[in-house]
Design an enzyme around this catalytic site. Sequence first.
Site, PDB file in Angstrom:
ATOM      1  N   CYS A   1       7.972   2.338   1.165  1.00  0.00           N
ATOM      2  CA  CYS A   1       7.475   1.031   1.601  1.00  0.00           C
ATOM      3  C   CYS A   1       6.026   1.103   2.057  1.00  0.00           C
ATOM      4  O   CYS A   1       5.265   0.160   1.866  1.00  0.00           O
ATOM      5  CB  CYS A   1       8.354   0.475   2.717  1.00  0.00           C
ATOM      6  SG  CYS A   1       9.980  -0.021   2.132  1.00  0.00           S
TER       7      CYS A   1
ATOM      8  N   CYS B   1      -4.201  11.014  -1.261  1.00  0.00           N
ATOM      9  CA  CYS B   1      -4.119   9.612  -0.879  1.00  0.00           C
ATOM     10  C   CYS B   1      -3.619   9.581   0.556  1.00  0.00           C
ATOM     11  O   CYS B   1      -3.856  10.526   1.313  1.00  0.00           O
ATOM     12  CB  CYS B   1      -3.193   8.837  -1.824  1.00  0.00           C
ATOM     13  SG  CYS B   1      -1.476   9.426  -1.820  1.00  0.00           S
TER      14      CYS B   1
END
Length: 188
Positions: A8, A146
């Site tokens: 999520c 990332c």
Amino acid sequence: PPELVPNCAEGGVLGVLPGIIGSMQANEAIKVLARVGEPLDGKLYLFDAATLLSRTIKIVKHPEVAIGHLIDYDQFCNPAPAKPLPSVTVKELAEWRQRGLPHQLIDVREPYEYEIANLGGRLIPMAELPARSSELSKETPLVLHCRSGQRSARAVRQLQEAGFQDLYNLEGGILAWAEAIDPQMTIY
């Protein structure tokens, strides 16, 4: 592959949505336990938070289909063994930097994320990577990162398909770096 399914935090979720759906689920549990109202048993409730529209679909049980046990997610989604994703830990990367080992550090996050916190690597957002891969050297090891390692894992796979070989995904991304190497770093 299972390791590329975004969570999520990576895929994004409208902040209030888990609360809305959680309240609806609690309501369903109360209806079943208290034997009041009409539970959604045998139905699928669809809720669109963007428009606040919803609908209910009746699910018909197929008598010949019986679920006896849970499936193995990895085997179901990826029946052929996946080629291991080359990776480096944040501690290994810190050691590389300390020893001055040559490498290219590529941040595949978005510019606004880079402004919040960065490792000093070169910013090439994930969406721009295919068009800008010619800017990268195939002779020097590439470390992609990332926020948590999900997007950079996809980026490593993309570059592998483009012929790059000396590639590494930074395990845990910038979050792992902040936790293990630089606790003063801003996390988001």
